[in-house]
Design a protein around this motif. Structure first.
Motif, short mmCIF file in Angstrom:
data_model
loop_
_atom_site.label_atom_id
_atom_site.label_comp_id
_atom_site.label_asym_id
_atom_site.label_seq_id
_atom_site.Cartn_x
_atom_site.Cartn_y
_atom_site.Cartn_z
N LYS A 253 0.87 -1.15 -0.14
CA LYS A 253 -0.27 -0.07 -0.02
C LYS A 253 0.88 1.32 -0.07
N ILE A 254 1.93 1.11 0.64
CA ILE A 254 2.79 2.27 0.69
C ILE A 254 3.33 2.70 -0.57
N ALA A 255 3.67 1.50 -1.22
CA ALA A 255 4.26 1.57 -2.55
C ALA A 255 3.14 2.18 -3.77
N GLY A 256 1.81 1.46 -3.64
CA GLY A 256 0.87 1.96 -4.37
C GLY A 256 0.67 3.58 -4.02
N GLY A 257 0.55 4.22 -2.82
CA GLY A 257 0.53 5.56 -2.64
C GLY A 257 1.54 6.28 -3.05
N ALA A 317 9.37 -2.18 -6.12
CA ALA A 317 10.08 -1.04 -6.85
C ALA A 317 9.13 -0.68 -8.26
N ILE A 318 8.70 -1.64 -8.77
CA ILE A 318 7.80 -1.35 -9.96
C ILE A 318 6.50 -0.61 -9.58
N LEU A 319 6.05 -1.17 -8.35
CA LEU A 319 4.47 -0.47 -8.06
C LEU A 319 4.75 1.05 -7.65
N GLY A 320 6.01 1.08 -6.90
CA GLY A 320 6.30 2.40 -6.56
C GLY A 320 6.84 3.67 -7.47
#
Length: 398
Positions: A253-257, A317-320
Motif C-alpha cells: 500500500k505504501i508503494a501504491g500510494g 520497486a515497480i509498483l512505487g
C-alpha cells in the motif's frame, strides 16, 4: 387469504411514496424552464467561459483545443496571434455548444523558442488568452518518443525507489526501538508527500475548467480513497491470520500510494518537455531522482521483521516507481488538468490511509515492548523524515 394482496398494495404504496418527491421536483424544474421564474431582469453582460485546454505546435501552425464550460453556447468570431488578427479554421465549427469541444487550426509561422500569445474573441467580444512560453514542435506519439519518455520515467521512479530498497539489509540489524524509529521516519516521509500531493492537486484543480470543480475533486478523491482503503482493510481483517501478511500488505500500500505521487511527478516532466522547456524537464529529472530515493526506505520499513523474497522487492520497486513512466506519457501527449487533480487527490488519500496503518503498527509494537508510542526517538525520526523530504524537494523547486 387477503395477506398477499395487502402486502403487494403496501409495497406499491411505499414505492410511490419514495418517488413522489422526485416527480414533484421534476415538475417544478420543468415549470421554471418552461415559464421562467417570474422575475424579468435583463442580463447585464453575456456569461461565456472558453477554456483553452491545449495548444499543439505543428509544421503548419497552431492547433488550439478548446472547451465551452459556460452556461450557453458561444461563437468564436476572431483570432489574434501576437497582436495581429489571423485567419483560422474550426473543427467541427466556430459555434460551440455547452460542454462542447472544438479545435482551432491557425496557419501561423511560429518561431522556435519564442513566446507566442493567442487570443480567441467571441461573438460577444469576450477575450480568452492562451500562451506558448517557448515554441517547439509538439512531440508526436511515435514509438521512439514513447521509449524516450519510458526511460525518463524509469530514471525518476523505478531506479531511485529500488536504490532506497537496498537499505533493507542494513535496517534489519536494528533493535525493536530502531525499527519503530524507521517506521516513524516513514510516517514523516509520507506526511510530507501527502501535503505535497494535495498542494499540487489544488494547483492543477484551480487551472481546470471551473464547471468541473477541480479543487473539489482533489478533496473528494482524497476522502473517498481513504475511506475505500479503510473499508478494504477492515473487511480483510477477519480473513488475515498472519501478522506477516499484514505487514507485507502495508508495504504494497505504501508503494501504491507513492506510485500515485510519482505519477504526478511524471506528469510535470512530460508536460515540461511537451511545452518546449527541455532545460526545466532535465532539471526536474535530476531533482525528482534525488528526492525519490528516500521513498524506498519507507516502502521497506514494514518488512523489517519478515523475510521477503527478491520478487517482492522487484514488485515493490515497480509498483512505487513505474507510475512515473505512465505520468510522463500522459504529461507529454494528453495532459488534462481535471483528471490530474483527481489522481492527485486519490494519491493523497491513499498516502493518508497508509500513515494511519503505520501509526497503528507503531502503537502496537510500542505496547508489546512496554515503550511509549511517541518517544523522543520516534518524534525525532518523524521530524527527520519531513526535513529530509523538504530539503530534497528544494532541488526540484529551485
Amino acid at each position: 387469504m387477503q395477506v398477499e394482496p395487502v402486502q403487494a398494495f403496501n409495497r406499491k404504496t411505499n414505492w410511490f411514496l419514495g418517488i413522489l418527491p422526485l416527480i414533484l421536483l421534476a415538475g417544478i424544474i420543468f415549470g421554471i424552464v418552461k415559464w421562467g421564474t417570474g422575475v424579468e431582469e435583463q442580463q447585464a453582460a453575456p456569461i461565456e467561459v472558453l477554456n483553452i485546454e491545449r495548444i499543439l505546435l505543428t509544421n503548419e501552425g497552431f492547433e488550439v483545443k478548446v472547451l465551452n464550460s459556460g452556461p450557453e453556447k458561444l461563437t468564436i468570431a476572431q483570432i489574434v496571434v501576437d497582436g495581429a488578427f489571423w485567419n483560422a479554421t474550426f473543427s467541427p465549427s466556430p459555434v460551440i455548444e455547452r460542454f462542447g469541444r472544438a479545435t482551432v487550426y491557425i496557419p501561423y509561422p511560429w518561431v522556435e523558442g519564442d513566446l507566442h500569445e493567442i487570443k480567441l474573441i467571441t461573438e460577444n467580444s469576450l477575450i480568452f488568452v492562451g500562451e506558448v512560453p517557448a515554441a517547439m514542435k509538439t512531440p508526436v506519439a511515435d514509438v521512439n518518443r514513447f521509449l524516450q519518455y519510458s526511460l525518463i520515467g524509469f530514471y525518476v521512479g523505478v531506479i531511485p525507489v529500488g536504490l532506497g530498497l537496498l537499505w533493507y539489509p542494513y535496517m534489519r540489524r536494528f533493535s525493536s526501538k530502531g525499527i519503530q524509529a524507521v517506521l516513524a521516519f516513514t510516517v514523516g516521509l509520507l506526511f510530507f508527500l501527502a501535503i505535497d500531493t494535495i498542494q499540487e492537486g489544488l494547483e492543477l484543480g484551480a487551472l481546470a475548467p471551473g464547471t468541473f470543480q477541480g479543487t473539489g475533486l482533489v478533496w473528494f478523491g482524497a476522502v473517498l480513497s481513504f475511506l475505500f482503503l479503510l473499508a478494504v482493510d477492515q473487511s480483510n481483517t477477519k480473513k488475515s491470520k498472519m501478522i506477516r501478511d499484514n505487514e507485507k500488505a502495508v508495504s504494497y500500500k505504501i508503494a501504491g500510494g507513492i506510485g500515485l505521487h510519482n505519477l504526478g511527478e511524471g506528469l510535470a516532466i512530460g508536460a515540461a518537455f511537451a511545452s518546449g522547456e527541455a532545460a526545466l524537464g532535465t532539471f526536474l529529472i535530476i531533482g525528482f531522482t534525488l528526492h525519490n530515493i528516500t521513498e524506498g526506505i519507507g516502502i521497506a520499513a514494514p518488512l523489517l521483521k519478515t523475510q521477503p523474497t527478491f520478487r517482492t522487492f522487484l514488485t515493490l520497486a515497480i509498483l512505487g516507481g513505474a507510475p512515473a513512466i505512465l505520468g510522463t506519457w500522459i504529461g507529454g501527449f494528453v495532459f488534462n488538468q481535471t483528471l490530474a487533480a483527481l489522481f492527485f487527490g486519490i494519491g493523497a488519500g491513499a498516502i493518508a490511509q497508509v500513515i494511519y496503518v503505520i501509526l497503528k503498527m507503531i502503537m502496537r509494537d510500542a505496547k508489546a515492548i512496554g515503550a511509549p508510542s511517541v518517544s523522543w526517538l520516534n518524534f525525532s525520526s518523524v521530524t527527520l523524515g519531513i526535513v529530509l523530504m523538504y530539503v530534497t524537494a528544494l532541488l526540484v523547486n529551485f
